[in-house]
Design a protein around this motif. Structure first.
Motif, PDB file in Angstrom:
ATOM      1  N   TYR A 186      34.299  27.269  44.722  1.00  0.00           N
ATOM      2  CA  TYR A 186      35.058  27.446  45.865  1.00  0.00           C
ATOM      3  C   TYR A 186      35.183  28.985  46.353  1.00  0.00           C
ATOM      4  O   TYR A 186      34.619  29.717  45.306  1.00  0.00           O
ATOM      5  N   LYS A 187      35.640  29.397  47.502  1.00  0.00           N
ATOM      6  CA  LYS A 187      35.857  30.581  47.929  1.00  0.00           C
ATOM      7  C   LYS A 187      36.348  31.553  46.973  1.00  0.00           C
ATOM      8  O   LYS A 187      37.600  31.218  46.216  1.00  0.00           O
ATOM      9  N   GLY A 188      35.962  32.840  46.700  1.00  0.00           N
ATOM     10  CA  GLY A 188      36.270  33.825  45.861  1.00  0.00           C
ATOM     11  C   GLY A 188      37.694  34.712  46.387  1.00  0.00           C
ATOM     12  O   GLY A 188      37.352  35.011  47.602  1.00  0.00           O
ATOM     13  N   LYS A 189      38.284  35.124  45.428  1.00  0.00           N
ATOM     14  CA  LYS A 189      39.534  36.074  45.754  1.00  0.00           C
ATOM     15  C   LYS A 189      39.116  37.543  45.721  1.00  0.00           C
ATOM     16  O   LYS A 189      38.287  37.844  44.921  1.00  0.00           O
ATOM     17  N   THR A 190      39.363  38.452  46.597  1.00  0.00           N
ATOM     18  CA  THR A 190      38.758  39.524  46.751  1.00  0.00           C
ATOM     19  C   THR A 190      39.673  40.496  45.560  1.00  0.00           C
ATOM     20  O   THR A 190      38.937  41.642  45.387  1.00  0.00           O
ATOM     21  N   GLY A 191      40.540  40.103  44.681  1.00  0.00           N
ATOM     22  CA  GLY A 191      40.875  40.866  43.640  1.00  0.00           C
ATOM     23  C   GLY A 191      39.707  41.656  42.869  1.00  0.00           C
ATOM     24  O   GLY A 191      39.900  42.420  42.119  1.00  0.00           O
ATOM     25  N   ILE A 192      39.040  40.510  42.504  1.00  0.00           N
ATOM     26  CA  ILE A 192      37.835  41.022  41.591  1.00  0.00           C
ATOM     27  C   ILE A 192      37.068  42.173  42.119  1.00  0.00           C
ATOM     28  O   ILE A 192      36.712  43.155  41.427  1.00  0.00           O
ATOM     29  N   ALA A 193      36.587  42.198  43.514  1.00  0.00           N
ATOM     30  CA  ALA A 193      35.953  43.285  44.239  1.00  0.00           C
ATOM     31  C   ALA A 193      36.779  44.481  43.861  1.00  0.00           C
ATOM     32  O   ALA A 193      36.356  45.571  43.743  1.00  0.00           O
ATOM     33  N   ARG A 194      38.170  44.495  44.254  1.00  0.00           N
ATOM     34  CA  ARG A 194      38.987  45.757  44.070  1.00  0.00           C
ATOM     35  C   ARG A 194      38.878  46.167  42.816  1.00  0.00           C
ATOM     36  O   ARG A 194      39.119  47.523  42.504  1.00  0.00           O
ATOM     37  N   ILE A 195      39.002  45.361  41.701  1.00  0.00           N
ATOM     38  CA  ILE A 195      39.146  45.895  40.286  1.00  0.00           C
ATOM     39  C   ILE A 195      37.702  46.451  39.977  1.00  0.00           C
ATOM     40  O   ILE A 195      37.615  47.421  39.145  1.00  0.00           O
ATOM     41  N   ALA A 196      36.576  45.694  40.281  1.00  0.00           N
ATOM     42  CA  ALA A 196      35.342  46.320  40.136  1.00  0.00           C
ATOM     43  C   ALA A 196      35.032  47.752  40.640  1.00  0.00           C
ATOM     44  O   ALA A 196      34.565  48.773  40.116  1.00  0.00           O
ATOM     45  N   LEU A 197      35.423  47.900  41.854  1.00  0.00           N
ATOM     46  CA  LEU A 197      35.219  48.956  42.667  1.00  0.00           C
ATOM     47  C   LEU A 197      36.125  50.063  42.118  1.00  0.00           C
ATOM     48  O   LEU A 197      35.709  51.438  41.941  1.00  0.00           O
ATOM     49  N   GLN A 198      37.426  49.981  41.655  1.00  0.00           N
ATOM     50  CA  GLN A 198      38.259  51.047  41.223  1.00  0.00           C
ATOM     51  C   GLN A 198      38.108  51.302  39.896  1.00  0.00           C
ATOM     52  O   GLN A 198      37.987  52.514  39.284  1.00  0.00           O
ATOM     53  N   ALA A 199      37.647  50.613  38.860  1.00  0.00           N
ATOM     54  CA  ALA A 199      37.162  50.802  37.567  1.00  0.00           C
ATOM     55  C   ALA A 199      35.731  51.214  37.464  1.00  0.00           C
ATOM     56  O   ALA A 199      35.140  51.881  36.470  1.00  0.00           O
ATOM     57  N   GLY A 200      34.832  51.024  38.708  1.00  0.00           N
ATOM     58  CA  GLY A 200      33.486  51.410  38.506  1.00  0.00           C
ATOM     59  C   GLY A 200      32.823  50.759  37.348  1.00  0.00           C
ATOM     60  O   GLY A 200      31.984  51.419  36.588  1.00  0.00           O
ATOM     61  N   VAL A 201      32.917  49.509  37.388  1.00  0.00           N
ATOM     62  CA  VAL A 201      31.918  48.702  36.292  1.00  0.00           C
ATOM     63  C   VAL A 201      31.408  47.576  36.963  1.00  0.00           C
ATOM     64  O   VAL A 201      31.372  47.347  37.984  1.00  0.00           O
ATOM     65  N   PRO A 202      29.906  47.230  36.326  1.00  0.00           N
ATOM     66  CA  PRO A 202      29.493  46.175  36.850  1.00  0.00           C
ATOM     67  C   PRO A 202      29.963  44.948  36.456  1.00  0.00           C
ATOM     68  O   PRO A 202      30.955  44.383  35.888  1.00  0.00           O
ATOM     69  N   VAL A 203      29.610  43.756  37.481  1.00  0.00           N
ATOM     70  CA  VAL A 203      30.049  42.366  37.479  1.00  0.00           C
ATOM     71  C   VAL A 203      29.104  41.498  36.955  1.00  0.00           C
ATOM     72  O   VAL A 203      27.846  41.443  37.390  1.00  0.00           O
ATOM     73  N   ILE A 204      29.030  40.719  35.913  1.00  0.00           N
ATOM     74  CA  ILE A 204      28.189  39.691  35.421  1.00  0.00           C
ATOM     75  C   ILE A 204      28.510  38.423  35.564  1.00  0.00           C
ATOM     76  O   ILE A 204      29.528  37.984  35.269  1.00  0.00           O
ATOM     77  N   PRO A 205      27.825  37.796  36.451  1.00  0.00           N
ATOM     78  CA  PRO A 205      27.915  36.361  36.697  1.00  0.00           C
ATOM     79  C   PRO A 205      27.737  35.445  35.459  1.00  0.00           C
ATOM     80  O   PRO A 205      26.996  35.550  34.661  1.00  0.00           O
ATOM     81  N   VAL A 206      28.734  34.366  35.440  1.00  0.00           N
ATOM     82  CA  VAL A 206      28.620  33.523  34.281  1.00  0.00           C
ATOM     83  C   VAL A 206      28.962  32.007  34.875  1.00  0.00           C
ATOM     84  O   VAL A 206      30.184  31.773  35.480  1.00  0.00           O
ATOM     85  N   ALA A 207      27.958  31.123  34.448  1.00  0.00           N
ATOM     86  CA  ALA A 207      28.111  29.745  34.640  1.00  0.00           C
ATOM     87  C   ALA A 207      28.350  28.949  33.446  1.00  0.00           C
ATOM     88  O   ALA A 207      27.739  29.111  32.393  1.00  0.00           O
ATOM     89  N   MET A 208      29.709  27.969  33.577  1.00  0.00           N
ATOM     90  CA  MET A 208      30.073  27.258  32.496  1.00  0.00           C
ATOM     91  C   MET A 208      29.355  26.098  32.771  1.00  0.00           C
ATOM     92  O   MET A 208      29.522  25.470  33.931  1.00  0.00           O
ATOM     93  N   PHE A 209      29.099  24.959  31.894  1.00  0.00           N
ATOM     94  CA  PHE A 209      28.412  23.949  31.976  1.00  0.00           C
ATOM     95  C   PHE A 209      29.240  22.977  31.093  1.00  0.00           C
ATOM     96  O   PHE A 209      29.260  23.354  29.562  1.00  0.00           O
ATOM     97  N   GLY A 210      29.797  21.748  31.410  1.00  0.00           N
ATOM     98  CA  GLY A 210      30.305  20.747  30.425  1.00  0.00           C
ATOM     99  C   GLY A 210      31.659  20.822  29.909  1.00  0.00           C
ATOM    100  O   GLY A 210      32.283  19.924  29.490  1.00  0.00           O
ATOM    101  N   THR A 211      32.311  21.962  30.356  1.00  0.00           N
ATOM    102  CA  THR A 211      33.651  22.107  30.043  1.00  0.00           C
ATOM    103  C   THR A 211      34.547  20.878  30.677  1.00  0.00           C
ATOM    104  O   THR A 211      35.616  20.747  30.157  1.00  0.00           O
TER     105      THR A 211
END
Length: 251
Positions: free
Chosen positions: A129-154
């Protein structure tokens, strides 16, 4: 200390025995320094299996109710969630959302590895589903990379509403880091934050193979509840209609 005891002595061995979790792409996670692990969210157990298979400590924000229950049971619950690397976040209002963002930025600047679910809640049906923009705000303010993770089977091991987990093979796939340094200084611009969030969600869609729905998961849950109550008859049609209506952003 509690975190490592839970991971290696108490919970970890049981999870490895019954679920045989495997991870691909762990080399994309930096050995040190702040970074965000942005994961799809299929089940509560996502927050257990991902830290189990990542060598570094992973910190997840969790709703404050996990830490404030009364009595001995509440204290044990608090100890457990603290032990699996979760920190309490009050998500009850606008100021609380800002406090959560500030906490995330502080931890990342201190060099922590932070897990975030951009969807904001578990998927009600296995779709992305659609992502909330809080993650973008945090990434920009902290100046860190974002690493995508996919979970399967949980979601098979820990279906929504289940009280007991079922043995099922778990797989985790880590994607290449996303660098948003080109947007430095543009935090607070809602169009930039939406663009970053959509890029993260696209990476998750490609990594997980999930069908993407351009509506917030919380809205989908509301519609399903309304359907169960008999006030909405066609959830898929309503979801498509809502996807075309601009929504107020939430963190």
């Amino acid at each position: 200390m509690v975190y490592w005891l839970v991971k290696w002595v108490f919970l970890g061995p049981l999870l490895r025995l019954f679920f045989r979790p495997k991870i691909e792409g762990a080399e994309h996670i930096p050995a040190e320094g702040g970074a965000i692990l942005a994961s799809n969210h299929l089940a509560v157990s996502d927050s257990f299996f991902l830290p189990l298979k990542v060598s570094r400590r992973v910190t997840f924000p969790a709703k404050i109710e996990y830490f404030t229950a009364p009595g001995i049971k509440g204290k044990l619950k608090k100890l457990f969630f603290t032990g699996v690397g979760q920190i309490p976040i009050d998500r009850s209002g606008g100021s609380a959302a800002q406090a959560a963002i500030a906490t995330g930025v502080r931890l990342l600047r201190e060099g922590h590895l932070m897990g975030i679910y951009p969807e904001g809640t578990r998927s009600p049906d296995g779709r992305l589903y659609k992502g909330k923009t809080g993650i973008a705000r945090i990434a920009l303010q902290a100046g860190v990379p974002v690493i995508p993770v996919a979970m399967f089977g949980t979601d098979k091991a820990n279906p929504i509403g289940s009280k007991m987990w079922r043995p099922y093979p778990i797989r985790i796939k880590i994607g290449k880091p996303l660098d948003f340094s080109r947007y430095e200084g543009l935090e607070g611009d809602r169009f930039v934050e939406r663009s970053i969030t959509d890029e993260i969600m696209y990476a998750l869609m490609e990594l997980s193979g999930q069908e993407y729905v351009d509506v917030y998961a919380a809205k989908a849950k509301e519609l399903q509840a309304a359907h169960d109550a008999g006030t909405v008859t066609d959830v898929p049609t309503q979801l498509k209609r809502d996807a075309r209506i601009p929504e107020t952003e939430a963190s």
